[in-house]
Design an enzyme around this catalytic site. Structure first.
Site, mmCIF file in Angstrom:
data_model
loop_
_atom_site.group_PDB
_atom_site.id
_atom_site.type_symbol
_atom_site.label_atom_id
_atom_site.label_comp_id
_atom_site.label_asym_id
_atom_site.label_seq_id
_atom_site.Cartn_x
_atom_site.Cartn_y
_atom_site.Cartn_z
ATOM 1 N N LYS A 31 -12.706 -1.650 10.363
ATOM 2 C CA LYS A 31 -12.594 -2.940 9.342
ATOM 3 C C LYS A 31 -11.669 -4.039 9.757
ATOM 4 O O LYS A 31 -10.723 -3.406 10.135
ATOM 5 C CB LYS A 31 -12.109 -1.928 8.112
ATOM 6 C CG LYS A 31 -11.896 -2.978 6.946
ATOM 7 C CD LYS A 31 -11.345 -2.225 5.672
ATOM 8 C CE LYS A 31 -11.064 -3.282 4.735
ATOM 9 N NZ LYS A 31 -10.093 -2.935 3.540
ATOM 10 N N LYS B 254 -8.006 -0.251 10.905
ATOM 11 C CA LYS B 254 -7.991 -1.073 9.719
ATOM 12 C C LYS B 254 -7.120 -2.183 10.494
ATOM 13 O O LYS B 254 -5.820 -2.011 10.436
ATOM 14 C CB LYS B 254 -7.646 -0.593 8.693
ATOM 15 C CG LYS B 254 -7.515 -1.517 7.434
ATOM 16 C CD LYS B 254 -7.427 -1.050 6.189
ATOM 17 C CE LYS B 254 -7.063 -2.168 5.170
ATOM 18 N NZ LYS B 254 -6.762 -1.737 3.702
ATOM 19 N N CYS C 226 0.903 -1.360 0.060
ATOM 20 C CA CYS C 226 -0.017 -0.055 0.119
ATOM 21 C C CYS C 226 0.909 1.210 0.024
ATOM 22 O O CYS C 226 0.284 2.321 0.030
ATOM 23 C CB CYS C 226 -0.991 0.009 1.148
ATOM 24 S SG CYS C 226 -1.885 -1.735 1.233
HETATM 25 C C1 PBG Z 1 -7.011 -1.910 -0.208
HETATM 26 C C2 PBG Z 1 -8.214 -2.367 0.497
HETATM 27 C C3 PBG Z 1 -8.088 -3.798 0.941
HETATM 28 C C4 PBG Z 1 -9.791 -4.044 1.441
HETATM 29 C C5 PBG Z 1 -10.523 -2.530 1.197
HETATM 30 N N1 PBG Z 1 -9.152 -1.671 0.489
HETATM 31 C C6 PBG Z 1 -7.320 -4.878 1.040
HETATM 32 C C7 PBG Z 1 -6.179 -4.870 1.957
HETATM 33 O O1 PBG Z 1 -6.070 -4.250 2.779
HETATM 34 O O2 PBG Z 1 -5.501 -5.785 1.745
HETATM 35 C C8 PBG Z 1 -10.274 -5.254 1.648
HETATM 36 C C9 PBG Z 1 -11.875 -5.130 1.379
HETATM 37 C C10 PBG Z 1 -12.350 -6.517 1.605
HETATM 38 O O3 PBG Z 1 -11.847 -7.399 2.058
HETATM 39 O O4 PBG Z 1 -13.768 -6.608 1.377
HETATM 40 N N2 PBG Z 1 -5.837 -1.416 0.937
#
Ligand code: PBG
Length: 323
Positions: free
Chosen positions: A248, A195, A130
């Site tokens: 999340k 997150k 990221c």
């Molecule tokens: C991007 C992102 C992710 C998700 C949303 N934005 C994946 C990650 O962090 O690997 C996951 C969403 C989902 O699992 O539905 N950084």
């Protein structure tokens, strides 16, 4: 008062009285629908690990978004798959990138639909992380200007709200300053504030083709063990200028949603992520659970935990089931 004077079942006797004393509501107003956008035309590619979820070319994505809006869903959040990936995730902030084009098309076609963009580099980098790399380290501070540029490019394309999901420190402030500097002082930021580094993202990484090519995301996403730290993450993002805050994943983190709800007054968004969705569908396909009832119970529990809004792949089917 004790039994027999007190009888809890009095208020559960029939659907009407249950409806009257129900504490938590779940309606289309509470839902945000995620969409995956790809280059090309007339494309609608099923995602094997997420039954009912597709990667859409822009023309098809607009049809799906229109149908969702007609169902009563107020907002979508967009994820893009670029034509090409590179070390710096160039298409993430390209003027004619997939998301920039998708946003402009959506706002032209469906002006009342609120369009949120995910701001991150992982779908666009060849290493799948990221942020920018410094050797095998994900470098925080050199990533910030790119995220800010990406957010501005989304706003220029017409995005109503930007949602940074990268978990770099200081990115909300960097994005807020950049937006303000380019005349987008009124564009809100929905921060993926708490997150967690989660195995529940597995199916999404197929859908968005964004799995890290080495290592994992544990040096930037949160340790699932930490609840107090989640409050600190949220607090910092609010100080930096976040307008809405996200927790999340959702289902395994209902305690965090409740803590955040009790501690802060901003709107709280929960992301009912890909793995949570896929588990319900996988079990329902085998006939082991009633998928409809299970999904609605999960969404209701996320609302009861304190989320104002839920990002969910169930959004459209949930609207069908409400009806
Ligand atoms: C991007 C992102 C992710 C998700 C949303 N934005 C994946 C990650 O962090 O690997 C996951 C969403 C989902 O699992 O539905 N950084």
């Amino acid at each position: 008062m004790e039994f027999p004077l007190s009888r809890m079942r009095r208020l559960r006797a029939n659907p009407t009285i249950r409806r009257m004393v129900r504490e938590t509501r779940l309606t289309p107003d509470h839902l945000i629908y995620p969409l995956f956008v790809i280059h090309g035309e007339g494309l609608e590619r099923p995602i094997a690990s997420m039954p009912g979820v597709f990667q859409y070319s822009i023309d098809r994505m607009i049809e799906e978004a229109r149908a969702a809006h007609a169902d009563g869903i107020p907002a979508v959040i967009l994820f893009g798959l670029p034509a090409q990936k590179d070390a710096a995730g160039t298409e993430a902030y390209a003027e004619d990138g997939i998301i920039q084009r998708a946003v402009t098309a959506l706002k032209n076609e469906i002006p009342t639909l609120l369009v949120i963009t995910d701001v991150c580099l992982c779908e666009y980098t060849d290493h799948g992380h990221c942020g920018l790399l410094d050797g095998e380290k994900i470098d925080n501070d050199t990533t910030l200007p790119l995220l800010a540029r990406e957010a501005v490019s989304h706003a220029l394309a017409g995005a109503d709200m930007v949602a940074p999901s990268d978990m770099m420190d200081g990115r909300v402030a960097a994005i807020r300053h950049a937006l303000d500097g380019k005349g987008f002082a009124d564009t809100p930021i929905l921060s993926y504030a708490a997150k967690f580094s989660s195995a529940f993202y597995g199916p999404f990484r197929n859908a968005a083709d964004s799995a890290p090519q080495f290592g994992d995301r544990k040096s930037y996403q949160m340790d699932p063990a930490n609840r107090r730290q989640a409050l600190r993450e949220v607090e910092l993002d609010i100080v930096e200028g976040a307008d809405l805050i996200m927790v999340k994943p959702a289902l395994s983190y209902l305690d965090v949603i409740r803590e955040v709800r009790n501690s802060f007054d901003l709107p709280v968004v929960a992301y009912n992520v890909s793995g949570e969705y896929s588990m319900v569908h996988a079990a329902a396909e085998r006939g082991w659970v009633d998928g409809e009832a299970l999904a609605l119970e999960i969404l209701l529990s996320i609302r009861r935990a304190g989320a104002d809004l839920i990002i969910t792949y169930h959004a459209r089917e949930a609207c069908r089931w409400f009806a």
